[in-house]
Motif scaffolding. Structure first.
Motif, PDB file in Angstrom:
ATOM      1  N   TYR A  88       0.871  -1.170   0.000  1.00 25.02           N
ATOM      2  CA  TYR A  88       0.000   0.000   0.000  1.00 25.02           C
ATOM      3  C   TYR A  88       0.914   1.227   0.000  1.00 25.02           C
ATOM      4  CZ  TYR A  88      -4.636  -1.879   1.436  1.00 25.02           C
ATOM      5  OH  TYR A  88      -5.853  -2.488   1.506  1.00 25.02           O
ATOM      6  N   CYS A  89       0.908   2.025  -1.022  1.00 24.75           N
ATOM      7  CA  CYS A  89       1.713   3.240  -1.059  1.00 24.75           C
ATOM      8  C   CYS A  89       0.788   4.450  -1.118  1.00 24.75           C
ATOM      9  CB  CYS A  89       2.659   3.238  -2.256  1.00 24.75           C
ATOM     10  SG  CYS A  89       3.955   1.983  -2.154  1.00 24.75           S
ATOM     11  N   THR A  90       0.942   5.349  -0.182  1.00 24.04           N
ATOM     12  CA  THR A  90       0.056   6.503  -0.072  1.00 24.04           C
ATOM     13  C   THR A  90       0.863   7.750   0.240  1.00 24.04           C
ATOM     14  OG1 THR A  90      -1.612   5.015   0.872  1.00 24.04           O
ATOM     15  CG2 THR A  90      -2.052   7.371   1.007  1.00 24.04           C
ATOM     16  N   ILE A  91       0.446   8.866  -0.348  1.00 19.50           N
ATOM     17  CA  ILE A  91       1.086  10.158  -0.075  1.00 19.50           C
ATOM     18  C   ILE A  91       0.055  11.102   0.534  1.00 19.50           C
ATOM     19  CG2 ILE A  91       2.325  12.128  -1.060  1.00 19.50           C
ATOM     20  CD1 ILE A  91       3.147  10.278  -3.380  1.00 19.50           C
ATOM     21  N   TYR A  92       0.396  11.694   1.679  1.00 14.73           N
ATOM     22  CA  TYR A  92      -0.444  12.687   2.344  1.00 14.73           C
ATOM     23  C   TYR A  92       0.181  14.056   2.114  1.00 14.73           C
ATOM     24  CZ  TYR A  92      -1.862   8.375   4.639  1.00 14.73           C
ATOM     25  OH  TYR A  92      -2.276   7.085   4.880  1.00 14.73           O
ATOM     26  N   VAL A  93      -0.621  15.011   1.652  1.00 15.43           N
ATOM     27  CA  VAL A  93      -0.122  16.327   1.250  1.00 15.43           C
ATOM     28  C   VAL A  93      -0.516  17.374   2.275  1.00 15.43           C
ATOM     29  CG1 VAL A  93      -0.093  18.054  -0.585  1.00 15.43           C
ATOM     30  CG2 VAL A  93      -0.370  15.620  -1.166  1.00 15.43           C
ATOM     31  N   TYR A  94       0.487  18.036   2.853  1.00 16.10           N
ATOM     32  CA  TYR A  94       0.264  19.105   3.833  1.00 16.10           C
ATOM     33  C   TYR A  94       0.679  20.435   3.225  1.00 16.10           C
ATOM     34  CZ  TYR A  94      -0.619  15.659   7.502  1.00 16.10           C
ATOM     35  OH  TYR A  94      -1.154  14.651   8.263  1.00 16.10           O
ATOM     36  N   ASP A  95      -0.256  21.392   3.212  1.00 17.99           N
ATOM     37  CA  ASP A  95      -0.037  22.692   2.576  1.00 17.99           C
ATOM     38  C   ASP A  95       0.280  23.745   3.620  1.00 17.99           C
ATOM     39  OD1 ASP A  95      -0.064  24.908   0.908  1.00 17.99           O
ATOM     40  OD2 ASP A  95      -2.246  25.101   0.978  1.00 17.99           O
ATOM     41  N   ALA A  96       1.457  24.361   3.524  1.00 17.70           N
ATOM     42  CA  ALA A  96       1.887  25.346   4.523  1.00 17.70           C
ATOM     43  C   ALA A  96       1.054  26.617   4.480  1.00 17.70           C
ATOM     44  CB  ALA A  96       3.361  25.684   4.316  1.00 17.70           C
ATOM     45  N   GLU A  97       0.649  27.048   3.298  1.00 17.62           N
ATOM     46  CA  GLU A  97      -0.014  28.341   3.154  1.00 17.62           C
ATOM     47  C   GLU A  97      -1.343  28.402   3.894  1.00 17.62           C
ATOM     48  OE1 GLU A  97      -0.336  29.231  -0.956  1.00 17.62           O
ATOM     49  OE2 GLU A  97       1.838  29.257  -1.303  1.00 17.62           O
ATOM     50  N   ARG A  98      -2.026  27.273   4.020  1.00 17.99           N
ATOM     51  CA  ARG A  98      -3.320  27.259   4.705  1.00 17.99           C
ATOM     52  C   ARG A  98      -3.173  27.380   6.212  1.00 17.99           C
ATOM     53  NH1 ARG A  98      -7.875  23.773   2.164  1.00 17.99           N
ATOM     54  NH2 ARG A  98      -8.274  23.493   4.363  1.00 17.99           N
ATOM     55  N   ASN A  99      -1.992  27.109   6.728  1.00 23.28           N
ATOM     56  CA  ASN A  99      -1.790  27.119   8.174  1.00 23.28           C
ATOM     57  C   ASN A  99      -0.509  27.870   8.531  1.00 23.28           C
ATOM     58  OD1 ASN A  99      -3.952  25.027   9.140  1.00 23.28           O
ATOM     59  ND2 ASN A  99      -2.939  24.079   7.375  1.00 23.28           N
ATOM     60  N   ALA A 100      -0.262  28.959   7.814  1.00 24.73           N
ATOM     61  CA  ALA A 100       1.009  29.677   7.963  1.00 24.73           C
ATOM     62  C   ALA A 100       1.246  30.153   9.391  1.00 24.73           C
ATOM     63  CB  ALA A 100       1.045  30.859   7.001  1.00 24.73           C
ATOM     64  N   ALA A 101       0.216  30.694  10.042  1.00 22.52           N
ATOM     65  CA  ALA A 101       0.396  31.234  11.392  1.00 22.52           C
ATOM     66  C   ALA A 101       0.762  30.131  12.379  1.00 22.52           C
ATOM     67  CB  ALA A 101      -0.885  31.944  11.840  1.00 22.52           C
ATOM     68  N   ARG A 102       0.079  28.989  12.283  1.00 23.75           N
ATOM     69  CA  ARG A 102       0.356  27.898  13.209  1.00 23.75           C
ATOM     70  C   ARG A 102       1.759  27.341  12.995  1.00 23.75           C
ATOM     71  NH1 ARG A 102      -3.985  23.482  12.600  1.00 23.75           N
ATOM     72  NH2 ARG A 102      -2.872  22.685  14.404  1.00 23.75           N
ATOM     73  N   ILE A 103       2.139  27.208  11.716  1.00 20.04           N
ATOM     74  CA  ILE A 103       3.446  26.634  11.410  1.00 20.04           C
ATOM     75  C   ILE A 103       4.563  27.573  11.868  1.00 20.04           C
ATOM     76  CG2 ILE A 103       4.955  25.909   9.513  1.00 20.04           C
ATOM     77  CD1 ILE A 103       2.427  25.054   8.017  1.00 20.04           C
ATOM     78  N   HIS A 104       4.344  28.874  11.725  1.00 16.82           N
ATOM     79  CA  HIS A 104       5.364  29.859  12.087  1.00 16.82           C
ATOM     80  C   HIS A 104       5.734  29.746  13.572  1.00 16.82           C
ATOM     81  CE1 HIS A 104       7.708  33.531  11.927  1.00 16.82           C
ATOM     82  NE2 HIS A 104       7.031  33.988  12.976  1.00 16.82           N
ATOM     83  N   HIS A 105       4.750  29.400  14.383  1.00 15.01           N
ATOM     84  CA  HIS A 105       4.987  29.324  15.818  1.00 15.01           C
ATOM     85  C   HIS A 105       5.272  27.907  16.304  1.00 15.01           C
ATOM     86  CE1 HIS A 105       2.854  33.248  15.493  1.00 15.01           C
ATOM     87  NE2 HIS A 105       3.706  33.574  16.445  1.00 15.01           N
ATOM     88  N   HIS A 106       5.396  26.973  15.369  1.00 16.84           N
ATOM     89  CA  HIS A 106       5.656  25.592  15.755  1.00 16.84           C
ATOM     90  C   HIS A 106       7.153  25.410  16.014  1.00 16.84           C
ATOM     91  CE1 HIS A 106       4.736  21.399  16.187  1.00 16.84           C
ATOM     92  NE2 HIS A 106       3.482  21.598  15.814  1.00 16.84           N
ATOM     93  N   ALA A 114       4.675   3.340   2.763  1.00 21.87           N
ATOM     94  CA  ALA A 114       4.577   2.060   2.063  1.00 21.87           C
ATOM     95  C   ALA A 114       4.384   0.989   3.124  1.00 21.87           C
ATOM     96  CB  ALA A 114       5.839   1.786   1.249  1.00 21.87           C
ATOM     97  N   LEU A 115       3.251   0.309   3.079  1.00 26.66           N
ATOM     98  CA  LEU A 115       2.901  -0.682   4.101  1.00 26.66           C
ATOM     99  C   LEU A 115       2.300  -1.890   3.397  1.00 26.66           C
ATOM    100  CD1 LEU A 115       2.599  -1.480   7.051  1.00 26.66           C
ATOM    101  CD2 LEU A 115       0.561  -0.048   7.198  1.00 26.66           C
ATOM    102  N   THR A 116       2.856  -3.067   3.648  1.00 25.37           N
ATOM    103  CA  THR A 116       2.433  -4.233   2.901  1.00 25.37           C
ATOM    104  C   THR A 116       1.003  -4.651   3.222  1.00 25.37           C
ATOM    105  OG1 THR A 116       2.882  -6.554   2.407  1.00 25.37           O
ATOM    106  CG2 THR A 116       3.467  -5.810   4.605  1.00 25.37           C
ATOM    107  N   HIS A 117       0.261  -4.983   2.166  1.00 22.29           N
ATOM    108  CA  HIS A 117      -1.113  -5.463   2.287  1.00 22.29           C
ATOM    109  C   HIS A 117      -1.152  -6.809   3.017  1.00 22.29           C
ATOM    110  CE1 HIS A 117      -5.252  -6.070   1.547  1.00 22.29           C
ATOM    111  NE2 HIS A 117      -5.330  -5.666   0.296  1.00 22.29           N
ATOM    112  N   ALA A 118      -0.041  -7.536   3.024  1.00 26.54           N
ATOM    113  CA  ALA A 118      -0.006  -8.840   3.675  1.00 26.54           C
ATOM    114  C   ALA A 118      -0.136  -8.730   5.187  1.00 26.54           C
ATOM    115  CB  ALA A 118       1.294  -9.572   3.325  1.00 26.54           C
ATOM    116  N   VAL A 119       0.158  -7.572   5.742  1.00 29.57           N
ATOM    117  CA  VAL A 119       0.082  -7.379   7.192  1.00 29.57           C
ATOM    118  C   VAL A 119      -1.135  -6.551   7.583  1.00 29.57           C
ATOM    119  CG1 VAL A 119       1.280  -6.390   9.202  1.00 29.57           C
ATOM    120  CG2 VAL A 119       2.571  -7.621   7.468  1.00 29.57           C
TER     121      VAL A 119
END
Length: 465
Positions: free
Chosen positions: A46-64, A172-177
């Motif tokens: 199983y291969c998956t990509i999760y997309v995180y956009d900085a512009e939508r949360n700029a204030a929170r990221i700046h203070h992280h 990447a996580l095997t479907h067998a497990v």
């Protein structure tokens, strides 16, 4: 429908991969897997990509204070205390074809940190990138070790940082497990710990012996083998010129399709699910696009969860394979000419059958025999189509661990493996018009794709008089 975007080449610089081990309590054991886990058809990643956009949360990221990779590494290390089998190595025994997971306390999960030369916006937030581009954002899988005694890693992660401040998490996580439910449970638990929790809400359990079939003396049945010479074929196939594209189905189109089917046939008060109605429509669209021979057999496959159907029901923390592969069989002509409502009824019947306890026991027995004998279906697969639904497998709770929710999710399947696979996904969150809609990902020969999109676009005219 958005076409695959064309941009300057994506370049990804990868650092040395680090191996993340459980933070404590190392385990030294060899684990067996269930009958469904051992099915050779499930030994894919199983291969998956999760997309995180900085512009939508700029204030929170700046203070992280922490970088996302630091939080994820620490969270993974702590989570592996509970999911320690995922830090071992998996291999298949030659003597009986069974998988085994070896945990020796010295392995770990490969974790790569990488950087990109492009902004996420220039890649369309991965809404329609090609396989080669998407693969750069995934951890590299060591295919060379698949047939060796040493085995291979069942899990790997990669975080890729972009100049815009956004990032992607590739898994990447095997479907067998894990099945889809298990993958979702693991990712959700990882995000919980990265967000600050000390333990996952649901503690995982192995217990793979709960789904082990007991072979009998009846002849083994190879799914599809009795129909191999009668399966429909397409003049477009075989071909190496396969492409994957995403088609957005608007919520109002889904609503109209359901209303039209309710007028067309009596469902006796039954609820029509989006999977059932879209699945039937997509199946017909694919058959028409491939121009399959009318008298050939076509098969629609669907995975039906049996977690609550077995006796006793599987515990909440069970993360192995727990689905029955069910099939609807007709000729290509029947699918083309039969009202969609009648195909929906056949899908409903298959789902009901999958919950029959005697049927489940028989399928476990047969799959156990198939694995031990090494028997699999061989032949052309033009008329076979498996549809999977990624919208409702249970992305439990928030995936916000400090940078907001991911704006997109992209499963990545090699074109050759995706030839008979369709996926239903939630739409990109940046498109407000698609809230409540569905993204359909389909892989077809390049010459057949225009007809498929034409059929899908015809959904706009459903219900018109």
């Amino acid at each position: 429908m958005a076409n695959q975007i064309s941009v300057c080449p994506l370049m990804v610089g990868k650092r040395t991969t680090e191996f993340i081990k459980p933070s404590n309590q190392p385990h030294y054991e060899t684990l067996s897997l269930s009958t469904l886990d051992n099915d050779p058809r499930n030994e894919i990643m199983y291969c998956t990509i999760y997309v995180y956009d900085a512009e939508r949360n700029a204030a929170r990221i700046h203070h992280h204070d922490d970088h996302p990779e630091s939080l994820l590494k620490d969270a993974l290390s702590n989570l592996l205390v509970h999911y320690y089998p995922l830090s071992g190595k998996l291999n298949r025994r030659k003597r009986d074809g069974k998988l085994q997971l070896r945990c020796n306390g010295a392995e770990g999960v490969p974790f790569t940190v990488a950087t990109s030369n492009l902004d996420l916006s220039s890649l369309g937030y991965l809404e329609n990138v090609g396989f080669d581009t998407a693969s750069l954002l995934l951890p590299q899988i060591d295919d060379e070790n698949y047939d060796r005694e040493i085995g291979y890693y069942p899990l790997a992660l990669q975080i890729t940082k972009f100049p815009c401040g956004g990032f992607t998490i590739g898994t990447a996580l095997t479907h067998a497990v894990c099945d889809g439910f298990g993958v979702a449970r693991f990712i959700s638990s990882l995000m919980e710990l990265a967000a600050g929790k000390s333990e996952p809400t649901v503690v995982p359990t192995w217990e793979r012996d709960l789904l082990v079939g007991i072979p009998d003396d009846r002849p083994v049945e190879i799914p599809g083998a009795d129909k191999a010479c009668r399966l429909a074929v397409s003049h477009y196939m075989p071909t190496k010129d396969m492409i994957s594209e995403a088609v957005n189905v608007k919520p109002e189109d889904i609503k109209r399709l359901k209303e039209d089917l309710l007028r067309e046939s009596d469902f006796s008060g039954q609820i029509l699910t989006t999977f059932e109605v879209l699945g039937a429509y997509i199946w017909r669209s694919r058959i028409r696009a491939l121009k399959l021979n009318p008298d050939g057999i076509v098969v629609l496959g669907l995975a039906v969860a049996i977690r609550r159907a077995v006796d006793p029901p599987l515990p909440d923390g069970y993360y192995g394979n727990a689905c029955m592969d069910m099939h609807v069989e007709l000729t290509a002509r029947e699918v083309d000419e039969t009202p969609i409502s009648e195909i929906v009824k056949l899908v409903k019947e298959a789902k009901i059958k999958a919950h029959d306890k005697e049927y489940i026991a028989e399928q476990l027995r047969n799959t156990e025999k198939l694995t031990r004998m090494g028997e699999q279906f061989e032949g052309r697969r033009d008329g076979l189509f498996f549809l999977t639904d990624w919208r409702n497998i249970g992305w439990f709770g928030s995936m916000d661990f400090g940078w907001g929710e991911p704006v997109n999710l992209l499963p990545v399947v090699p074109p050759d493996r995706a030839a008979d696979l369709g996926m239903l996904l939630g739409p990109c969150k940046l498109d407000q018009k698609m809230v409540g809609g569905v993204k359909v990902v389909m892989t077809l020969p390049r010459d057949a794709m225009p007809k498929f999109k034409e059929e899908m676009e015809a959904l706009d005219k459903i219900g018109e008089t």
